[in-house]
Write a protein that holds these residues in place. Structure first.
Motif: not given
Length: 756
Positions: A265-276
């Protein structure tokens, strides 16, 4: 939101993977049943070539469709009695086929089409509609009707060319080579087999779903033959890229002491947000092609947007599930020891490089900018057009037909112009007689125009009031002299020579000229819209005015450098032989399509890098240290991601379509330039010059701008005390600690489990 979605995928990892399997299989079956085919539709409403086509469709139905040239060649003669009989019999057979409006023998009636040396003859087949509307079976049946001609004598060749031919884009082997190269890059980047496999599996699932969607959409709208290959190229590149960025952040979280279920979840909320954010920027930029108002170009953008959307969906659902399945086994089967370029108290090579640039920012800034400007200089010589049969792959029937016609009849015969003239009006001896006289006079005027090789006798319609002329240029269809001739006929010759008549210049060559003109006229508006929209998105994302301006200028430099390289290779021919490309005009839709894709992809690295820089800045308030930390944390992954894209895009040079070669080369050059000169030289140099002013945002705008999902709305930036005066020195690295301020949570926040 992204953290919650990640936790859901982690908890229900097997059902999520099963749903993806069912979605891919279901979409594939649906595409087989209801999917369409791919063809090029250059219909342009409101253009002179379209008006000519409308006149032909109304007055000459048998001439309104696309045509196919049948080239018969024999060194011993294509004008012998036995060859004549075989060709005439084939022409008679073709006339009876479905979807064929007319077929003309090279031996008459009317002017013949036999070369002066008698070795080459050209028959023509006219279909009832444009190439996109003619079933492939009808084109194949017309070609098979000429098979007996080859048996009429020794050494007889039969080749086919013309606008009616279309080539479906199928697998060329380049995809497999690109994947193999990506495997090697990911192994080097991650150092373990499992970590390498996760981005690949995610990207392949996304690509399968996206390509099935493209095939389904092709059943409802016309997508060009290069559409599926370009969409696969972009989808594969960004799919691996986005998964790589998230996996890298996940591994960093596990090295920091988080369990896999906490780190995802940490990866998705940081790098994942950038990817989105980056992926949505790519989709918006590509879908903005609809503003150009050309269906052919818009459909290419739609195909690419579908594959990018599939990669985003996979990155936020399938990827967390796969990571959860692997758990702490992600780094199993290592091929090398993992390296950490950024950790508390660690000063690595990227720290030292960025510090060196920050200490002397102006020389680096000026040198990198000069290099990009030099690369972009060929852009100002760009000639837009549509490559003719002479640019078709070696060994294809289109290429052989083009070469035979060009050599024995002249290059202009490979794409003649069709001039229509409607002479409706009163006359003492009747409108038909008046039209005949005026048509004869107009033919003489056209024949005298510089750049015209030949004008065939006019053909009058059934009412005797409209004439169509076959005007053969001196130059080939993609030659600049032919483009000038089209404009000269429209602007000067026809208004004066056919005063009072309604005249139009049509044919596939004129349609290509109109396409280039329209795209060239609308390019500045499109560029302005995409840049403006990206500026607004980045301003909301980074809460700054300066950062979006810097990003837009740097991305324009990257795109300009890619354009320059494309012109140098594909137009000027510099090193074209090494890539298997033929020099010619730059495909008229390529620059606007490349801009949409490249500007979006450039934003990927901009968002990923500056998101990490902003996280560091929110923690410490030190602009110089935040740039060093952000680059050190992302340089390795950006380099790996860019390498993946370069090898994937570069592998498409093996495809046999010139358009695909051009796109692959342009994308590969732009990504390579962007990930090296821009991200590793220009960004630290410019950020060092700007200091803390890079994050300036007027307070009224701060209150007005919305907050994107996942961003802590109440987080305020710390004040940069001391960093502005010491932005280029290593001493600024601990400025945040000296201020005594409490760290601000990183962008996107961390879930409660991570903080505990």
């Amino acid at each position: 939101m992204l953290a919650a979605l990640a936790r859901f995928s982690v908890r229900h990892r097997w059902p999520v993977i099963a749903l993806w399997l069912l979605a891919v299989l279901g979409a594939g079956l649906a595409a087989q049943q209801a999917g369409g085919s791919f063809s090029n539709d250059l219909t342009l409403s409101g253009t002179d070539s379209q008006a000519a086509h409308d006149t032909l469709r109304e007055r000459y139905p048998e001439l309104s469709g696309d045509g196919m040239q049948v080239v018969v060649h024999s060194d011993s003669g294509a004008d012998t009695p036995q060859v004549r009989r075989a060709v005439r019999a084939a022409v008679a057979d073709v006339r009876g086929l479905d979807d064929v409006a007319a077929a003309r023998s090279p031996y008459g009636p009317g002017p013949d089409m036999v070369s002066d040396d008698g070795r080459t003859a050209v028959a023509t087949v006219q279909f009832t509609g444009r190439a996109k509307d003619v079933p492939e079976e009808s084109v194949r049946a017309a070609q098979e009707a000429f098979a007996p001609v080859r048996d009429a004598g020794d050494g007889i060749r039969v080749e086919f060319g013309g606008a009616a031919l279309r080539t479906e884009s199928g697998p060329s082997g380049s995809e497999a080579i690109g994947l193999a190269a990506a495997v090697l890059v990911l192994l080097v980047a991650f150092g373990s087999v499992f970590a390498m496999a996760v981005p690949l599996v995610t990207a392949l699932f996304a690509l399968a779903l996206g390509m099935s969607a493209v095939n389904l959409v092709a059943g409802f709208t016309t997508i060009g033959t290069s559409g599926p290959v370009v969409a696969a190229m972009i989808g594969l590149g960004v799919g691996i890229d986005y998964a790589l960025l998230v996996v890298t952040r996940h591994r960093e979280g596990m090295r920091a002491g988080h369990s896999p279920h906490e780190s995802i979840p940490i990866a998705l909320s940081t790098a994942g947000r950038s990817v989105l954010v980056a992926g949505l920027t790519v989709i918006v930029a590509i879908l903005s092609l609809y503003l150009v108002g050309i269906p052919f170009v818009s459909a290419l953008g739609l195909a690419s947007a579908l594959t990018v959307a599939a990669t985003l969906l996979a990155a936020v659902t399938l990827l967390p599930a796969l990571l959860a399945v692997l758990g702490d086994r992600l780094d199993r089967f290592r091929v090398r020891r993992p390296r950490a370029d950024h950790a508390p108290g660690h000063t690595g090579g990227w720290h030292r490089w960025t510090g060196r640039v920050q200490r002397r920012p102006w020389p680096y800034l000026l040198a990198a900018t000069a290099a990009l400007i030099v690369m972009a200089l060929p852009l100002f010589s760009m000639h837009l057009g549509t490559a003719d049969g002479g640019s078709a792959p070696e060994g294809t029937t289109e290429r052989r037909a083009y070469e035979l016609v060009s050599e024995d009849f002249g290059a202009g015969w490979t794409g003649p112009l069709l001039v229509t003239a409607q002479f409706d009006g009163p006359a003492a001896d009747g409108p038909a007689a008046d039209a005949q006289r005026r048509a004869t006079a107009l033919r003489a005027e056209l024949q005298a125009v510089e750049g015209v090789r030949e004008v065939r006798p006019p053909q009058l319609d059934s009412t005797g009031t409209t004439a169509v002329f076959t005007v053969v240029p001196q130059g080939s269809p993609d030659d600049e002299s032919t483009e000038r001739l089209v404009h000269h006929l429209r602007d000067d010759v026809l208004p004066a020579a056919a005063d009072g008549a309604e005249t139009h210049v049509g044919g596939s060559t004129a349609a290509a000229v109109d396409l280039a003109d329209r795209l060239g006229a609308r390019m500045p508006w499109f560029v302005g819209f995409v840049v403006g929209l990206s500026f607004l998105l980045l301003m909301v994302e980074f809460r700054s005015i300066v950062v979006p301006v810097k990003a837009a200028l740097m991305n324009l430099l990257s795109v300009g450098a890619a354009y320059g390289a494309v012109v140098a290779v594909f137009q000027w021919g510099w090193g074209a032989g090494l890539l298997g490309a033929e020099p010619g005009p730059i495909e008229s839709f390529a620059p606007i399509m490349l801009f949409a894709v490249l500007f979006g992809l450039s934003m990927d690295y901009e968002v990923f890098l500056l998101s990490r820089v902003r996280e560091e800045y929110l923690r410490s308030g030190d602009s110089a240290a935040s740039v060093r930390g952000g680059i050190a944390a992302t340089a390795r992954v950006i380099t790996a991601a860019a390498s993946v894209m370069v090898v994937v895009f570069g592998s498409f040079q093996l495809n046999d379509q010139r358009v695909v070669n051009l796109f692959g080369f342009g994308l590969a050059v732009a990504i390579a330039v962007d990930a090296t000169l821009v991200r590793l030289v220009l960004v630290p140099a410019v950020m060092a010059v700007l200091g803390r002013s890079a994050w300036w945002l007027p307070r009224p705008l701060e209150r007005l701008l919305p907050h994107l999902p996942g961003e802590p709305a109440g987080a305020e930036r710390t004040t940069d005390t001391g960093a502005g005066t010491d932005s280029g020195s290593e001493a600024g690295a601990d400025a945040g600690a000296r201020t005594g301020k409490q760290p601000v949570p990183p962008q996107g926040g961390e879930p409660d489990t991570a903080r505990r």
